[in-house]
Design an enzyme around this catalytic site. Structure first.
Site, short mmCIF file in Angstrom:
data_model
loop_
_atom_site.label_atom_id
_atom_site.label_comp_id
_atom_site.label_asym_id
_atom_site.label_seq_id
_atom_site.Cartn_x
_atom_site.Cartn_y
_atom_site.Cartn_z
CG HIS A 190 -3.77 -15.03 4.47
ND1 HIS A 190 -2.78 -15.19 3.55
CD2 HIS A 190 -4.93 -15.35 3.83
CE1 HIS A 190 -3.30 -15.57 2.38
NE2 HIS A 190 -4.60 -15.67 2.54
CG ASP A 205 3.70 -11.91 11.14
OD1 ASP A 205 2.64 -11.90 10.52
OD2 ASP A 205 4.64 -11.13 10.93
C1 GDG Z 1 -0.50 -11.26 6.32
C2 GDG Z 1 -0.15 -11.97 7.65
C3 GDG Z 1 1.23 -13.62 6.35
C4 GDG Z 1 6.16 -4.41 3.13
N1 GDG Z 1 6.60 -3.15 3.00
C5 GDG Z 1 6.66 -2.89 1.68
C6 GDG Z 1 6.25 -4.04 1.00
N2 GDG Z 1 5.95 -4.96 1.91
C7 GDG Z 1 5.55 -6.33 1.57
C8 GDG Z 1 6.57 -7.35 2.03
C9 GDG Z 1 5.72 -8.63 2.07
C10 GDG Z 1 4.35 -8.08 2.48
O1 GDG Z 1 4.35 -6.67 2.22
C11 GDG Z 1 4.08 -8.27 3.96
O2 GDG Z 1 3.80 -9.62 4.19
P1 GDG Z 1 3.94 -10.27 5.64
O3 GDG Z 1 3.75 -11.72 5.48
O4 GDG Z 1 5.26 -9.91 6.20
O5 GDG Z 1 2.83 -9.57 6.56
P2 GDG Z 1 1.26 -9.07 6.46
O6 GDG Z 1 1.11 -7.93 5.53
O7 GDG Z 1 0.86 -8.82 7.87
O8 GDG Z 1 0.48 -10.33 5.84
C12 GDG Z 1 1.22 -12.62 7.52
C13 GDG Z 1 0.71 -12.94 5.08
O9 GDG Z 1 -0.56 -12.31 5.30
C14 GDG Z 1 0.53 -13.96 3.94
O10 GDG Z 1 -0.26 -15.03 4.34
O11 GDG Z 1 2.55 -14.05 6.13
O12 GDG Z 1 1.54 -13.32 8.73
O13 GDG Z 1 -0.18 -11.05 8.73
O14 GDG Z 1 5.59 -9.21 0.80
O15 GDG Z 1 7.63 -7.39 1.10
N3 GDG Z 1 6.18 -4.13 -0.33
C15 GDG Z 1 6.54 -3.02 -1.05
N4 GDG Z 1 6.96 -1.86 -0.43
C16 GDG Z 1 7.04 -1.77 0.92
O16 GDG Z 1 7.43 -0.70 1.43
N5 GDG Z 1 6.50 -3.06 -2.39
#
Ligand code: GDG
Length: 449
Positions: free
Chosen positions: A158, A352
């Protein structure tokens, strides 16, 4: 009977799967819906020193059985906090200087990968396909094969995969590559990541390769959630507080890869260089604290408090605060509603793997009056979303210029850009990601004898 076996470091609580907080859980929940029967195996999230019997916990919900094991304090520290999050995470996000290595951490990492294999092995049956998730479990297929597993085993990373010149700084780098060659299919987020991994295989003469399978979201259900929740009392409260002025939103786990300090400085540059926006825009940053037990993350939190305090102290007046900063998680449906109310999303990671927030923001927009995505060129999502305003996240003036442009963008340009972005988000989804990966894994592997 065919069965999908997912293995990940953390296994979500099935009761939370309806509203999971992270990208991995959302995407996989979609994959599970397509399967007749599945097993999800991994760490329970609990630490315990003594385990009874096989030490496994098991619960079944909706055709999926969730089986978890606890970790001891020493395993949690060596395998999870130190090797996975203190060494692999920074290096794979191009921050070799933040690596904090000791030989015992590698040993703990190997031991937990082996322990996972030993506990999973008796649960396997003919017809299983195993799909291993992420950087905590590079060695799992090798360990399973050593115990005699013959089923197809795939792996998805990821996070980014760095070029050889950086990757080679990982202690035991070649052992990790050799172990990865035990997987039948390796998936990465972008073509750049796949290229980097394949170069590492080529240079070390290891026969294996990886391919890009960009991850997505479930745009239809997310858009529905956004429409409903934008009318909720909380979302209305937010809207009323803006008094008709534009809203910029940022949503990130508290992590140094997300470029938060640089982003705040970019917003500061907007207020400095374009005084017309002072008092006329609000920036809401939602940043749930993560990995609070790791020193680097505690330092980052303090640093961000300081930067925000300085910006708010300098530019606030009695009825306006430039940055509203929340460090607790908010419920997923409400988040969807907030995205819909926002005029701009500021998504500027320094690196990212993908970044699902960028895709969620696009899915949540009102097609008649969509917002503008300001996106880091360093996010895995950038090559897929070229109609966003792409910025170099290290350059606060670049971010300030993009914000100014977004705040001034005519409606027809906003609509045209959003339409193209929305097309991509609706085409490459969580479902298509899982389907494509599993078809490649199941299709290409001959049963091993
Ligand atoms: C890893 C990789 C890759 C965030 N704050 C809240 C909340 N979130 C949710 C977001 C989104 C998720 O968390 C974060 O996903 P990301 O993709 O932005 O980043 P990582 O957590 O670092 O994920 C990344 C991912 O895996 C998938 O392969 O894209 O690059 O680092 O869904 O909405 N959700 C809630 N409250 C919050 O305050 N409910």
């Amino acid at each position: 009977m065919e069965r999908l076996v997912i293995v990940s470091n953390r296994v979500p609580d099935p009761t939370e799967l309806q509203q999971p907080a992270g990208g991995l859980a959302v995407a996989l929940a979609d994959a599970l819906r397509m399967e007749k029967s599945s097993l999800w195996f991994g760490w329970s999230g609990q630490i315990s020193e003594q385990q009874n019997g096989d030490g496994l916990h098991s619960v079944t919900a909706d055709r999926t059985t969730y089986v978890t094991t606890d970790l001891t304090r020493a395993q949690h520290r060596g395998y999870y906090q130190r090797y996975s999050n203190g060494i692999v995470w920074p290096l794979f996000h191009y921050r070799a200087g933040l690596m904090d290595y000791s030989r015992t951490d590698w040993e703990a990492y190997r031991a937990v990968n082996r322990m996972f294999a030993e506990k999973l092995m008796p649960l396997l049956r003919p017809g299983d396909t195993i799909w291993v998730q992420d950087y905590h479990l590079f060695l799992l297929a090798q360990e399973l094969r050593a115990l005699g597993a013959t089923c197809p085993i795939g792996f998805f990373l990821h996070i980014p995969f760095p070029p050889w010149s950086l990757f080679r700084a990982l202690p035991f780098a070649t052992d990790v590559l050799k172990a990865m060659a035990s997987y039948d299919q390796i998936g990465l987020q972008t073509r750049e990541d796949a290229y980097n991994l394949n170069e590492c295989f080529r240079i070390t003469r290891i026969e294996a390769s990886g391919r890009a399978f960009p991850i997505g979201i479930d745009p239809v259900s997310f858009a529905e959630e956004a429409i409903t929740s934008a009318e909720s009392p909380e979302a209305r409260r937010l809207q009323a507080s803006l008094r008709g002025k534009p809203l910029i939103i940022g949503v990130d786990r508290l992590d140094y890869s997300k470029g938060l300090e640089e982003r705040f400085l970019g917003y500061q540059q907007l207020l400095r260089r374009f005084p017309e926006h002072r008092g006329n825009v609000t920036y809401l940053q939602i940043t749930p604290v993560s990995r609070g037990e790791v020193e680097e993350y505690r330092l980052l939190r303090r640093k961000l408090d300081e930067v925000i305090g300085r910006i708010n102290g300098t530019f606030s007046n009695v009825d306006w605060t430039p940055i509203r900063y929340l460090t607790h998680p908010i419920p997923r449906p409400l988040l969807a509603g907030f995205y819909r109310l926002a005029d701009i999303a500021l998504v500027t990671p320094l690196r990212d793997g993908m970044n699902l927030v960028a895709k969620e923001f696009i899915a949540a927009q009102d097609e008649a009056d969509p917002g503008v995505l300001v996106l880091s060129d360093m996010a895995g999502a950038a090559p897929e979303l070229p109609e966003a305003l792409l910025v170099n996240p290290h350059d606060p003036d670049d971010t300030a210029d993009a914000l100014h442009r977004a705040l001034k963008m005519p409606e027809d340009e906003r609509r045209a850009r959003w339409k193209m972005l929305d097309n991509v988000v609706r085409t490459t989804t969580a479902g298509s990601w899982a389907r494509d990966f599993l078809a490649a894994l199941r299709g290409q592997t001959e049963p091993r004898m």
